[in-house]
Scaffold this motif. Sequence first.
Motif, PDB file in Angstrom:
ATOM      1  N   GLU A   5       0.847  -1.192   0.000  1.00 18.42           N
ATOM      2  CA  GLU A   5       0.000   0.000   0.000  1.00 18.42           C
ATOM      3  C   GLU A   5       0.877   1.234   0.000  1.00 18.42           C
ATOM      4  OE1 GLU A   5      -3.430   0.720   2.601  1.00 18.42           O
ATOM      5  OE2 GLU A   5      -3.417  -1.434   2.897  1.00 18.42           O
ATOM      6  N   TYR A   6       0.452   2.238  -0.766  1.00 17.70           N
ATOM      7  CA  TYR A   6       1.193   3.488  -0.874  1.00 17.70           C
ATOM      8  C   TYR A   6       0.247   4.671  -0.728  1.00 17.70           C
ATOM      9  CZ  TYR A   6       5.093   0.784  -2.708  1.00 17.70           C
ATOM     10  OH  TYR A   6       6.110  -0.114  -2.842  1.00 17.70           O
ATOM     11  N   ARG A   7       0.815   5.836  -0.364  1.00 13.59           N
ATOM     12  CA  ARG A   7       0.089   7.100  -0.343  1.00 13.59           C
ATOM     13  C   ARG A   7       0.913   8.119  -1.108  1.00 13.59           C
ATOM     14  NH1 ARG A   7      -0.749   8.696   5.106  1.00 13.59           N
ATOM     15  NH2 ARG A   7      -2.624   7.451   5.058  1.00 13.59           N
ATOM     16  N   CYS A   8       0.248   8.856  -1.997  1.00 13.50           N
ATOM     17  CA  CYS A   8       0.921   9.870  -2.798  1.00 13.50           C
ATOM     18  C   CYS A   8       1.209  11.097  -1.946  1.00 13.50           C
ATOM     19  CB  CYS A   8       0.059  10.246  -3.996  1.00 13.50           C
ATOM     20  SG  CYS A   8       0.801  11.536  -5.019  1.00 13.50           S
ATOM     21  N   SER A   9       2.423  11.607  -2.024  1.00  8.00           N
ATOM     22  CA  SER A   9       2.819  12.805  -1.287  1.00  8.00           C
ATOM     23  C   SER A   9       2.151  14.053  -1.860  1.00  8.00           C
ATOM     24  CB  SER A   9       4.336  12.992  -1.348  1.00  8.00           C
ATOM     25  OG  SER A   9       4.986  11.863  -0.858  1.00  8.00           O
ATOM     26  N   ALA A  10       1.860  14.043  -3.156  1.00  9.61           N
ATOM     27  CA  ALA A  10       1.302  15.221  -3.825  1.00  9.61           C
ATOM     28  C   ALA A  10      -0.221  15.334  -3.670  1.00  9.61           C
ATOM     29  CB  ALA A  10       1.675  15.208  -5.299  1.00  9.61           C
ATOM     30  N   CYS A  11      -0.956  14.259  -4.009  1.00 11.53           N
ATOM     31  CA  CYS A  11      -2.423  14.342  -4.000  1.00 11.53           C
ATOM     32  C   CYS A  11      -3.071  13.620  -2.820  1.00 11.53           C
ATOM     33  CB  CYS A  11      -2.992  13.816  -5.320  1.00 11.53           C
ATOM     34  SG  CYS A  11      -2.811  12.038  -5.588  1.00 11.53           S
ATOM     35  N   GLU A  16      -2.668   0.492  -4.083  1.00 13.82           N
ATOM     36  CA  GLU A  16      -1.811  -0.690  -3.960  1.00 13.82           C
ATOM     37  C   GLU A  16      -0.996  -0.823  -5.234  1.00 13.82           C
ATOM     38  OE1 GLU A  16      -4.449  -3.950  -3.242  1.00 13.82           O
ATOM     39  OE2 GLU A  16      -4.572  -3.504  -1.116  1.00 13.82           O
ATOM     40  N   GLU A  17       0.214  -1.324  -5.082  1.00 12.50           N
ATOM     41  CA  GLU A  17       1.107  -1.469  -6.233  1.00 12.50           C
ATOM     42  C   GLU A  17       1.879  -2.780  -6.122  1.00 12.50           C
ATOM     43  OE1 GLU A  17       2.667  -0.189  -9.842  1.00 12.50           O
ATOM     44  OE2 GLU A  17       1.191   0.892  -8.648  1.00 12.50           O
ATOM     45  N   LEU A  18       1.985  -3.493  -7.215  1.00 14.32           N
ATOM     46  CA  LEU A  18       2.789  -4.707  -7.301  1.00 14.32           C
ATOM     47  C   LEU A  18       4.215  -4.275  -7.639  1.00 14.32           C
ATOM     48  CD1 LEU A  18       2.840  -7.857  -7.465  1.00 14.32           C
ATOM     49  CD2 LEU A  18       2.484  -7.576  -9.913  1.00 14.32           C
ATOM     50  N   VAL A  19       5.176  -4.616  -6.780  1.00 11.64           N
ATOM     51  CA  VAL A  19       6.561  -4.195  -6.990  1.00 11.64           C
ATOM     52  C   VAL A  19       7.483  -5.408  -7.025  1.00 11.64           C
ATOM     53  CG1 VAL A  19       6.266  -1.918  -5.975  1.00 11.64           C
ATOM     54  CG2 VAL A  19       6.891  -3.823  -4.513  1.00 11.64           C
ATOM     55  N   LYS A  20       8.636  -5.256  -7.664  1.00 11.88           N
ATOM     56  CA  LYS A  20       9.613  -6.341  -7.709  1.00 11.88           C
ATOM     57  C   LYS A  20      10.358  -6.462  -6.392  1.00 11.88           C
ATOM     58  CE  LYS A  20      10.349  -6.382 -12.665  1.00 11.88           C
ATOM     59  NZ  LYS A  20      11.301  -6.284 -13.754  1.00 11.88           N
ATOM     60  N   LYS A  21      10.711  -5.296  -5.790  1.00 11.18           N
ATOM     61  CA  LYS A  21      11.418  -5.275  -4.509  1.00 11.18           C
ATOM     62  C   LYS A  21      10.716  -4.295  -3.589  1.00 11.18           C
ATOM     63  CE  LYS A  21      15.367  -3.937  -5.829  1.00 11.18           C
ATOM     64  NZ  LYS A  21      16.758  -3.535  -5.878  1.00 11.18           N
ATOM     65  N   TYR A  22      10.822  -4.502  -2.296  1.00 16.24           N
ATOM     66  CA  TYR A  22      10.113  -3.660  -1.335  1.00 16.24           C
ATOM     67  C   TYR A  22      10.591  -2.215  -1.335  1.00 16.24           C
ATOM     68  CZ  TYR A  22      14.102  -3.946   1.823  1.00 16.24           C
ATOM     69  OH  TYR A  22      15.342  -3.847   2.378  1.00 16.24           O
ATOM     70  N   ASP A  23      11.796  -1.944  -1.821  1.00 14.24           N
ATOM     71  CA  ASP A  23      12.314  -0.580  -1.796  1.00 14.24           C
ATOM     72  C   ASP A  23      12.288   0.106  -3.163  1.00 14.24           C
ATOM     73  OD1 ASP A  23      14.292  -2.187  -2.844  1.00 14.24           O
ATOM     74  OD2 ASP A  23      15.908  -1.367  -1.625  1.00 14.24           O
ATOM     75  N   VAL A  26       7.981   4.194  -6.355  1.00 13.35           N
ATOM     76  CA  VAL A  26       6.655   4.044  -6.941  1.00 13.35           C
ATOM     77  C   VAL A  26       6.064   5.428  -7.201  1.00 13.35           C
ATOM     78  CG1 VAL A  26       4.318   3.202  -6.522  1.00 13.35           C
ATOM     79  CG2 VAL A  26       6.263   1.836  -5.816  1.00 13.35           C
ATOM     80  N   ALA A  27       5.488   5.599  -8.387  1.00 12.91           N
ATOM     81  CA  ALA A  27       4.816   6.847  -8.750  1.00 12.91           C
ATOM     82  C   ALA A  27       3.305   6.656  -8.628  1.00 12.91           C
ATOM     83  CB  ALA A  27       5.179   7.242 -10.171  1.00 12.91           C
ATOM     84  N   CYS A  28       2.612   7.708  -8.260  1.00 11.71           N
ATOM     85  CA  CYS A  28       1.153   7.685  -8.122  1.00 11.71           C
ATOM     86  C   CYS A  28       0.504   7.485  -9.494  1.00 11.71           C
ATOM     87  CB  CYS A  28       0.693   8.999  -7.498  1.00 11.71           C
ATOM     88  SG  CYS A  28      -1.099   9.162  -7.396  1.00 11.71           S
ATOM     89  N   PRO A  29      -0.436   6.536  -9.617  1.00 11.49           N
ATOM     90  CA  PRO A  29      -1.102   6.326 -10.909  1.00 11.49           C
ATOM     91  C   PRO A  29      -2.094   7.440 -11.244  1.00 11.49           C
ATOM     92  CG  PRO A  29      -2.014   4.855  -9.252  1.00 11.49           C
ATOM     93  CD  PRO A  29      -0.851   5.554  -8.617  1.00 11.49           C
ATOM     94  N   HIS A  30      -2.475   8.254 -10.248  1.00 17.47           N
ATOM     95  CA  HIS A  30      -3.448   9.322 -10.471  1.00 17.47           C
ATOM     96  C   HIS A  30      -2.794  10.612 -10.967  1.00 17.47           C
ATOM     97  CE1 HIS A  30      -6.466   6.831  -8.560  1.00 17.47           C
ATOM     98  NE2 HIS A  30      -5.591   6.588  -7.594  1.00 17.47           N
ATOM     99  N   ARG A  37       5.463   4.375   0.929  1.00 17.66           N
ATOM    100  CA  ARG A  37       4.873   3.103   1.347  1.00 17.66           C
ATOM    101  C   ARG A  37       4.239   3.258   2.715  1.00 17.66           C
ATOM    102  NH1 ARG A  37       8.174  -2.263   2.574  1.00 17.66           N
ATOM    103  NH2 ARG A  37       6.490  -3.366   3.556  1.00 17.66           N
ATOM    104  N   LEU A  38       3.052   2.695   2.876  1.00 17.00           N
ATOM    105  CA  LEU A  38       2.356   2.707   4.160  1.00 17.00           C
ATOM    106  C   LEU A  38       2.710   1.434   4.912  1.00 17.00           C
ATOM    107  CD1 LEU A  38      -1.190   3.900   3.068  1.00 17.00           C
ATOM    108  CD2 LEU A  38       0.642   5.263   4.074  1.00 17.00           C
ATOM    109  N   TYR A  39       3.007   1.565   6.171  1.00 16.12           N
ATOM    110  CA  TYR A  39       3.337   0.411   7.012  1.00 16.12           C
ATOM    111  C   TYR A  39       2.156   0.083   7.899  1.00 16.12           C
ATOM    112  CZ  TYR A  39       8.085   1.033   5.391  1.00 16.12           C
ATOM    113  OH  TYR A  39       9.187   1.134   4.604  1.00 16.12           O
ATOM    114  N   CYS A  40       1.053  -0.283   7.267  1.00 15.21           N
ATOM    115  CA  CYS A  40      -0.139  -0.653   8.015  1.00 15.21           C
ATOM    116  C   CYS A  40      -0.832  -1.786   7.268  1.00 15.21           C
ATOM    117  CB  CYS A  40      -1.064   0.541   8.172  1.00 15.21           C
ATOM    118  SG  CYS A  40      -1.654   1.194   6.620  1.00 15.21           S
ATOM    119  N   GLY A  41      -1.860  -2.309   7.833  1.00 17.44           N
ATOM    120  CA  GLY A  41      -2.593  -3.394   7.202  1.00 17.44           C
ATOM    121  C   GLY A  41      -2.011  -4.744   7.585  1.00 17.44           C
TER     122      GLY A  41
END
Length: 65
Positions: A5-11, A16-23, A26-30, A37-41
């Motif tokens: 899970e991610y949160r955009c800094s701008a908007c 949620e995003e599928l990534v190859k590595k945890y680090d 990631v860019a916002c799709p909107h 990255r959110l550390y919850c859930g």
Amino acid sequence: MPIFEYRCSACGKQFEELVKKYDDAVACPHCGGAAERLYCGQMYSATGKQTKKCSGNCKTCGGCK
């Protein structure tokens, strides 16, 4: 490949995003802004079982071992 899970800094949108590595960066799709990255859930180990002590931060957690 994990889904995080991610949160955009701008908007401020959450997504949620599928990534190859945890680090991976990631860019916002909107809006295309940088996302954090959110550390919850719920977190799961590599075996698919929910871990009991996982903080979601793989560098410090140690819960999946």
